[in-house]
Design an enzyme around this catalytic site. Structure first.
Site, PDB file in Angstrom:
ATOM      1  N   TYR A  84      55.637  26.570  43.398  1.00 41.73           N
ATOM      2  CA  TYR A  84      55.240  27.623  44.334  1.00 41.73           C
ATOM      3  C   TYR A  84      56.192  28.812  44.221  1.00 41.73           C
ATOM      4  CZ  TYR A  84      53.524  30.031  48.417  1.00 41.73           C
ATOM      5  OH  TYR A  84      52.971  30.980  49.238  1.00 41.73           O
ATOM      6  N   PHE A 136      39.583  56.704  39.562  1.00 49.45           N
ATOM      7  CA  PHE A 136      38.998  55.426  39.186  1.00 49.45           C
ATOM      8  C   PHE A 136      38.510  54.772  40.479  1.00 49.45           C
ATOM      9  CE2 PHE A 136      38.712  50.924  38.356  1.00 49.45           C
ATOM     10  CZ  PHE A 136      37.735  50.984  37.381  1.00 49.45           C
ATOM     11  N   THR A 137      37.405  54.045  40.381  1.00 48.02           N
ATOM     12  CA  THR A 137      36.710  53.540  41.584  1.00 48.02           C
ATOM     13  C   THR A 137      37.636  52.784  42.545  1.00 48.02           C
ATOM     14  OG1 THR A 137      36.040  51.648  40.236  1.00 48.02           O
ATOM     15  CG2 THR A 137      34.446  53.433  40.469  1.00 48.02           C
ATOM     16  N   ASP A 227      48.945  54.691  36.177  1.00 50.32           N
ATOM     17  CA  ASP A 227      48.007  53.574  36.050  1.00 50.32           C
ATOM     18  C   ASP A 227      48.056  53.223  34.567  1.00 50.32           C
ATOM     19  OD1 ASP A 227      45.944  51.842  35.587  1.00 50.32           O
ATOM     20  OD2 ASP A 227      44.579  52.776  37.024  1.00 50.32           O
ATOM     21  N   LYS A 270      43.067  44.188  30.776  1.00 51.11           N
ATOM     22  CA  LYS A 270      42.648  45.068  29.673  1.00 51.11           C
ATOM     23  C   LYS A 270      43.654  44.940  28.517  1.00 51.11           C
ATOM     24  CE  LYS A 270      40.361  46.888  33.334  1.00 51.11           C
ATOM     25  NZ  LYS A 270      40.450  46.352  34.690  1.00 51.11           N
ATOM     26  N   ARG A 394      28.276  54.622  34.604  1.00 51.12           N
ATOM     27  CA  ARG A 394      29.437  55.366  35.092  1.00 51.12           C
ATOM     28  C   ARG A 394      28.958  56.780  35.377  1.00 51.12           C
ATOM     29  NH1 ARG A 394      33.834  51.703  36.132  1.00 51.12           N
ATOM     30  NH2 ARG A 394      32.313  51.675  37.794  1.00 51.12           N
ATOM     31  N   PHE A 461      28.341  50.520  43.309  1.00 49.36           N
ATOM     32  CA  PHE A 461      27.786  50.229  41.987  1.00 49.36           C
ATOM     33  C   PHE A 461      27.774  48.743  41.662  1.00 49.36           C
ATOM     34  CE2 PHE A 461      31.895  49.424  40.025  1.00 49.36           C
ATOM     35  CZ  PHE A 461      32.748  50.110  40.876  1.00 49.36           C
TER      36      PHE A 461
HETATM   37  N1  F0G Z   1      42.642  51.024  36.932  1.00 49.26           N
HETATM   38  C1  F0G Z   1      41.811  51.212  35.906  1.00 49.26           C
HETATM   39  C2  F0G Z   1      41.983  52.402  35.027  1.00 49.26           C
HETATM   40  C3  F0G Z   1      40.772  50.295  35.656  1.00 49.26           C
HETATM   41  O1  F0G Z   1      39.958  50.504  34.630  1.00 49.26           O
HETATM   42  C4  F0G Z   1      40.625  49.182  36.512  1.00 49.26           C
HETATM   43  C5  F0G Z   1      39.550  48.232  36.315  1.00 49.26           C
HETATM   44  C6  F0G Z   1      41.518  49.026  37.574  1.00 49.26           C
HETATM   45  C7  F0G Z   1      42.521  49.967  37.749  1.00 49.26           C
HETATM   46  C8  F0G Z   1      41.407  47.878  38.533  1.00 49.26           C
HETATM   47  O2  F0G Z   1      41.835  46.718  37.948  1.00 49.26           O
HETATM   48  O3  F0G Z   1      39.784  45.275  37.888  1.00 49.26           O
HETATM   49  O4  F0G Z   1      42.069  44.326  37.540  1.00 49.26           O
HETATM   50  O5  F0G Z   1      41.369  45.088  39.773  1.00 49.26           O
HETATM   51  N2  F0G Z   1      38.578  48.448  35.565  1.00 49.26           N
HETATM   52  C9  F0G Z   1      37.496  47.535  35.285  1.00 49.26           C
HETATM   53  C10 F0G Z   1      36.521  48.232  34.387  1.00 49.26           C
HETATM   54  C11 F0G Z   1      36.860  46.936  36.483  1.00 49.26           C
HETATM   55  O6  F0G Z   1      35.487  47.625  34.097  1.00 49.26           O
HETATM   56  O7  F0G Z   1      36.770  49.356  33.943  1.00 49.26           O
HETATM   57  P1  F0G Z   1      41.217  45.277  38.306  1.00 49.26           P
END
Ligand code: F0G
Length: 492
Positions: A84, A136-137, A227, A270, A394, A461
C-alpha cells in the site's frame, strides 16, 4: 516506406522507418458485415465512443492507453510490489521521471485528468483566467469546474487546417501579453502549455517559443505548467524541424523543453506506452506538498496515486523506451505514411501532418453539411459503417457549450481524428484505412448529417447520442460491402 519529412532530417538516416520490433503475440480481430455495422452504429447512437470494441476492426479512436507494451514492460509487470505504501516500483518510477523529465517532485495519478484535477484545484481561484495553447477537453473542464476561465493564446495558424506553419502549437506572445495587461498577472495562476497540441492536430511547439513564452511568464511571476502528454513526439518534431536540433537526442530535447517550465501534468497512456497511468510533476516545494496532501483524497496515497505497483513499473520502463530514436521515428513515420496516402488522394487533412494521428477536415470533406448537422460526427459514423474503422469527432460536439451563455461553441476546426495507437497496427492496416477514407471521399453526398438526441452535462462527446437527419444516411461503399480485410464473423 519513406516519408518526405523523414528523408529531410539532416542527422537522420534516410532509410525507411520500419518498426524497430517484431511481433511476438497477436490479438485476433473480428470482421463484420456492413449490415452488422449499420446496426451497431445505430445502437451506439451514431457515437463511436458507444460502440463495443468487438464490433470494431481497426480502432483509431484514440492513442490513449491503446499502445502495445513491450516484452520488457510485461516482464516488469511481474515485478509489481503491491505494497500500500512505499512500493519499490514507485521509487523506480520517481527516479525515471526525474531522469527524463527533470522535475523535482513526482506525484502519480490514475491518469492524466487526475493530475489536471489536482493542479486545477490547487492553483485556480474562481474568476482566474487560465491561458492555454488551445483547449483540451478534460484540461479545460477541470479548470472551469473550479471557476477558471479558459483563454486561448495559441497562434492563429493553429486554427487554419491549411496553414503549413511547422510549429502550429506555439503560443502567440502578443495574445499572452495582452491577457496579462487585461486581467493582471495575479489573476493568471499559470499558463497551461500543451505539447504536440492534440486539438490542433498533434501540432508541436518550437523550443524557441517554449523558451520565450516561459521567459515572458516568469517575468510576471506566472508559472508555466506543461501538458507533457505528448512531449516526446513534440521533441521529435523539434529535432526534425527546428534549426540547431538535428544532431541532438530526443531525450535531451525533452529535458530541455521541461527545464524551461515549472511542472507538468501527463497522461502516461500516450507517449509513455502504458495502458493506464499519469502524473503531476512540479519543482515548487510548497505546491508539491499540497498536491501530496490532496492526492490522498482523490487518487490514493502519494506513493501509488490510484495505480498498482505493476502499472508503475510498466510506466517506468515505457518512459525509457519512449525516447528511443528508432521508436519515435517509426511511430511518427507510420502516422505520416497514412497521412501522405490521404494527401496524395486529395483528402483534406490538417497540415503539416501531426504526431499522434491524421486529422481530416470534415467541413471540407462534407461541404454539403452545415455545422449544426455535425459533419465530423457524421463522417466518423460513415467511416465505421464503410470499413469497421473507428475514428473520433474533434469538432463542435467535442467543443461543447459556453459555460456562461450555454450556446454551442463553434470551433474553427471541424475534424475527425484517425488516431494511431503505438506499436499496434501494420502498414497494411493503414492501407485499409486509407482505402476506406478515399472511397467515401469520392461520394461524400451519400453521407447525411446527424442531429443530437441526447446531450450529457459533462464532456458531452463521450456519451451524446444522435440520429440521422435522413434515415439510413450512412451507406457502405460497394467495394468492401461483403467483407473488410478477410473473414466474416460467421466464418470464424
Ligand atoms: N491532455 C491531453 C493533451 C490529452 O490528449 C489527454 C487525453 C489528457 C490530457 C487527459 O488524459 O485521458 O489520461 O485522463 N487524451 C485522450 C485522447 C483521451 O483521446 O486524446 P487522460
Amino acid at each position: 516506406m519513406k516519408n518526405k519529412e523523414h528523408e529531410e532530417g539532416t542527422a537522420l538516416s534516410d532509410r525507411s522507418w520500419a518498426e524497430p520490433y517484431k511481433i511476438k503475440m497477436v490479438e485476433h480481430l473480428r470482421m463484420t458485415t456492413p449490415e452488422q455495422r449499420e446496426r451497431a452504429i445505430g445502437e451506439a447512437g451514431y457515437n463511436t465512443f458507444l460502440l463495443r470494441s468487438s464490433d470494431v476492426y481497426i480502432d483509431l479512436l484514440t492513442d490513449s492507453g491503446t499502445s502495445a507494451m513491450s516484452d520488457r514492460q510485461w516482464a516488469g509487470m511481474l515485478l509489481g510490489d503491491e505494497a500500500y505504501a512505499g512500493s519499490s516500483n514507485f521509487y523506480h518510477l520517481e527516479e525515471t521521471v526525474r531522469e527524463f523529465y527533470g522535475y523535482k517532485h513526482f506525484i502519480p495519478t490514475h491518469q492524466g485528468r487526475g493530475a489536471e484535477h489536482l493542479l486545477s484545484r490547487l492553483c485556480i481561484r474562481p474568476g482566474d483566467s487560465v491561458p492555454g495553447n488551445m483547449y483540451f477537453t478534460t484540461t479545460r473542464h477541470h479548470q472551469e469546474a473550479v471557476g477558471g476561465v479558459f483563454v486561448d493564446v495559441i497562434i492563429d495558424e493553429a486554427h487554419d487546417p491549411e496553414s503549413e506553419h511547422p510549429f502550429k502549437g506555439n503560443v502567440d506572445l502578443g495574445k499572452m501579453r495582452s491577457l496579462i495587461d487585461r486581467v493582471g498577472a495575479d489573476r493568471i495562476p499559470y499558463l497551461s502549455l500543451e505539447t504536440n497540441v492534440n486539438m490542433a492536430g498533434g501540432q508541436p511547439c518550437s523550443m524557441e517559443n517554449i523558451r520565450s513564452v516561459c521567459a515572458l511568464c516568469h517575468e510576471h511571476g506566472i508559472p508555466v505548467q506543461l501538458d507533457a502528454t505528448r512531449a516526446v513526439e513534440n521533441a521529435y518534431f523539434i529535432k526534425l524541424r527546428e534549426p540547431g536540433f538535428a544532431g541532438r537526442s530526443v531525450a535531451s530535447i525533452l529535458r530541455e523543453m521541461c527545464s524551461h517550465t515549472d511542472g507538468c501534468t501527463i497522461s502516461a497512456k500516450k507517449d509513455s506506452l502504458v495502458n493506464i497511468g499519469g502524473f503531476l510533476a512540479v519543482n515548487d516545494d510548497d505546491l508539491a506538498e499540497r498536491a501530496r496532501n490532496l492526492v490522498v483524497v482523490y487518487e490514493g496515497l502519494h506513493t501509488y496515486g490510484g495505480l498498482a505497483g505493476r502499472d508503475m513499473e510498466a510506466m517506468a520502463i515505457g518512459i525509457a523506451e519512449s525516447v528511443q530514436e528508432d521508436h519515435i521515428r517509426a511511430r511518427i513515420g507510420q502516422v505520416h505514411y497514412l497521412g501522405q496516402k490521404l494527401m496524395d488522394a486529395g483528402v483534406p487533412v490538417v497540415r503539416p501532418l501531426g504526431g499522434h494521428g491524421v486529422f481530416i477536415d470534415a467541413a471540407r470533406f462534407l461541404p454539403h453539411l452545415p455545422p449544426e448537422q455535425f459533419p465530423a460526427q457524421s463522417l466518423t459514423a460513415a467511416l465505421y459503417v464503410d470499413s469497421g474503422v473507428r475514428s473520433m469527432e474533434r469538432g463542435v460536439v467535442s467543443a461543447g457549450r459556453d459555460p456562461k451563455t450555454c450556446e454551442n461553441l463553434l470551433p474553427s476546426l471541424e475534424l475527425i481524428r484517425l488516431t494511431i495507437p503505438r506499436r499496434v497496427y501494420t502498414q497494411a492496416h493503414m492501407d485499409v484505412v486509407a482505402e476506406s477514407v478515399i472511397e467515401l471521399f469520392k461520394r461524400p453526398e451519400h453521407i447525411s448529417g446527424l442531429r443530437m438526441v441526447y446531450e450529457p452535462e459533462h464532456l458531452r462527446f463521450f456519451q451524446a447520442r444522435f440520429q440521422p437527419v435522413v434515415p439510413a444516411s450512412v451507406v457502405a461503399t460497394g467495394a468492401d460491402a461483403q467483407s473488410i480485410g478477410g473473414r466474416q464473423e460467421d466464418e470464424q
